[in-house]
Design an enzyme around this catalytic site. Structure first.
Site, PDB file in Angstrom:
ATOM      1  N   LYS A  11      79.081 -45.952   4.953  1.00  0.00           N
ATOM      2  CA  LYS A  11      78.970 -45.157   3.596  1.00  0.00           C
ATOM      3  C   LYS A  11      78.222 -45.902   2.665  1.00  0.00           C
ATOM      4  O   LYS A  11      77.199 -45.556   2.001  1.00  0.00           O
ATOM      5  CB  LYS A  11      80.071 -44.614   3.256  1.00  0.00           C
ATOM      6  CG  LYS A  11      80.783 -43.601   4.256  1.00  0.00           C
ATOM      7  CD  LYS A  11      82.112 -43.032   3.470  1.00  0.00           C
ATOM      8  CE  LYS A  11      83.080 -43.790   3.199  1.00  0.00           C
ATOM      9  NZ  LYS A  11      83.843 -44.538   4.422  1.00  0.00           N
ATOM     10  N   ARG A  86      87.770 -37.691  -0.751  1.00  0.00           N
ATOM     11  CA  ARG A  86      88.744 -38.173   0.527  1.00  0.00           C
ATOM     12  C   ARG A  86      89.671 -37.320   0.631  1.00  0.00           C
ATOM     13  O   ARG A  86      90.284 -37.442   1.949  1.00  0.00           O
ATOM     14  CB  ARG A  86      89.087 -39.520   0.384  1.00  0.00           C
ATOM     15  CG  ARG A  86      88.293 -40.799   0.951  1.00  0.00           C
ATOM     16  CD  ARG A  86      88.927 -41.984   0.339  1.00  0.00           C
ATOM     17  NE  ARG A  86      88.601 -43.207   1.445  1.00  0.00           N
ATOM     18  CZ  ARG A  86      87.799 -44.092   0.964  1.00  0.00           C
ATOM     19  NH1 ARG A  86      87.289 -43.996  -0.122  1.00  0.00           N
ATOM     20  NH2 ARG A  86      87.766 -45.056   1.844  1.00  0.00           N
ATOM     21  N   ARG A 125      82.325 -57.376   8.445  1.00  0.00           N
ATOM     22  CA  ARG A 125      81.644 -57.066   7.313  1.00  0.00           C
ATOM     23  C   ARG A 125      81.835 -58.048   6.191  1.00  0.00           C
ATOM     24  O   ARG A 125      82.921 -58.833   6.020  1.00  0.00           O
ATOM     25  CB  ARG A 125      82.224 -55.912   6.675  1.00  0.00           C
ATOM     26  CG  ARG A 125      81.953 -55.588   5.166  1.00  0.00           C
ATOM     27  CD  ARG A 125      81.921 -54.061   4.869  1.00  0.00           C
ATOM     28  NE  ARG A 125      83.372 -53.531   4.556  1.00  0.00           N
ATOM     29  CZ  ARG A 125      83.482 -52.378   4.552  1.00  0.00           C
ATOM     30  NH1 ARG A 125      82.652 -51.397   4.461  1.00  0.00           N
ATOM     31  NH2 ARG A 125      84.879 -51.928   4.572  1.00  0.00           N
ATOM     32  N   ARG A 158      86.225 -58.547   2.333  1.00  0.00           N
ATOM     33  CA  ARG A 158      87.129 -57.986   1.660  1.00  0.00           C
ATOM     34  C   ARG A 158      88.690 -57.940   2.154  1.00  0.00           C
ATOM     35  O   ARG A 158      89.007 -58.197   3.214  1.00  0.00           O
ATOM     36  CB  ARG A 158      86.899 -56.267   1.795  1.00  0.00           C
ATOM     37  CG  ARG A 158      85.923 -55.744   0.797  1.00  0.00           C
ATOM     38  CD  ARG A 158      85.570 -54.366   1.010  1.00  0.00           C
ATOM     39  NE  ARG A 158      86.359 -53.302   1.266  1.00  0.00           N
ATOM     40  CZ  ARG A 158      86.178 -52.258   1.319  1.00  0.00           C
ATOM     41  NH1 ARG A 158      84.906 -51.804   1.377  1.00  0.00           N
ATOM     42  NH2 ARG A 158      87.252 -51.506   1.513  1.00  0.00           N
ATOM     43  N   ARG A 169      93.870 -48.045   7.130  1.00  0.00           N
ATOM     44  CA  ARG A 169      92.953 -47.087   6.383  1.00  0.00           C
ATOM     45  C   ARG A 169      92.539 -46.091   7.484  1.00  0.00           C
ATOM     46  O   ARG A 169      92.084 -44.801   7.172  1.00  0.00           O
ATOM     47  CB  ARG A 169      92.029 -47.887   6.063  1.00  0.00           C
ATOM     48  CG  ARG A 169      92.176 -48.810   4.745  1.00  0.00           C
ATOM     49  CD  ARG A 169      91.301 -50.136   4.623  1.00  0.00           C
ATOM     50  NE  ARG A 169      89.871 -49.731   4.784  1.00  0.00           N
ATOM     51  CZ  ARG A 169      88.982 -50.484   4.682  1.00  0.00           C
ATOM     52  NH1 ARG A 169      89.327 -51.815   5.128  1.00  0.00           N
ATOM     53  NH2 ARG A 169      87.821 -50.042   4.421  1.00  0.00           N
TER      54      ARG A 169
END
Ligand code: AMP
Length: 220
Positions: A11, A86, A125, A158, A169
């Site tokens: 996203k 969300r 990531r 992160r 998550r």
């Protein structure tokens, strides 16, 4: 435009690409919360604990933050929302905000990615501390390890990209965000795009989906 997809679907990367294509701002609620936490604001303090666990921040807090941001002049010509809404309650709040602003209905696009690929994307990531550019140590490594190609900024992982938080998550996504897809689908507002390919190819598919939706909207 509203981009919906599980954590790791791309996203953030895609929202940045679309914002460049359409010349509109990219609004990421996750980035806004991280910035608030960094600056030690009241919103940051309210969001911090939930984010650390991988849970969603309450609808009230996120809706108020988005409402303020959408009222800024740079949003008048459109925007790409990344990570918001969300939940169904957030989608209803967004519809209300847009109605009051006299704007159109959002185009909602689901970015679909297989769960095995999500884990690889999330654990790999890395994000530039300076401009938020997103890399992946497996699939999109920077030219110099640990440094952003664009500005040399430090690349960091992160806090919530650790495996135990990732699981939470993904569970939050299934519980709260899958019903949101159903909500947009029922209203005929949902487009679906395969997000497993290369970033540029996915951006092209998203632009096609958005144009298709716009075309149908104008010609029905
Ligand atoms: P993201 O950067 O989109 O993955 O968001 C990181 C974290 O910020 C999420 O795991 C949530 O804790 C919080 N967050 C971001 N957007 C929302 C939202 N729309 N509603 C609730 N929590 C959110």
């Amino acid at each position: 435009m509203v981009l919906i997809g599980p954590p790791g679907a791309g996203k953030g990367t895609q929202a940045k690409g679309l914002a460049r294509v359409y010349g509109v701002p990219h609004l990421s609620t996750g980035d806004m919360f991280r910035e608030n936490i960094r600056r030690g604001t009241a919103v940051g303090r309210q969001a911090q604990a939930a984010m650390k666990r991988g849970d969603l921040v309450s609808d009230e807090i996120v809706v108020a933050m988005v409402g303020e941001r959408l009222a800024e002049p740079d949003c008048a010509g459109g925007f790409v929302l990344d990570g918001f809404p969300r939940t169904v309650a957030q989608a209803e709040a967004l519809a209300g905000l847009l109605r009051r602003a006299g704007g159109a209905e959002p185009v909602a696009v689901e970015i679909q990615v297989d769960s095995s690929l999500l884990l690889r994307r999330l654990t790999g990531r890395r994000m530039c501390k300076v401009d938020g550019e997103i890399y992946n140590i497996y699939d999109r490594p920077p030219k110099t390890p640990g440094r952003c190609d664009r500005d040399g900024g430090e690349l960091v992982q992160r806090d919530d990209d650790r495996e135990e938080v990732i699981r939470e998550r993904l569970a939050e996504y299934e519980k709260h965000t899958l019903p949101l897809l159903e909500y947009y689908r029922r209203q005929g507002q949902l487009e679906e795009v395969d997000g497993s390919g290369e970033a540029a190819a996915v951006t092209r598919a998203l632009v096609d989906a958005i144009e298709r939706k716009e075309y149908r909207g104008r010609h029905l």
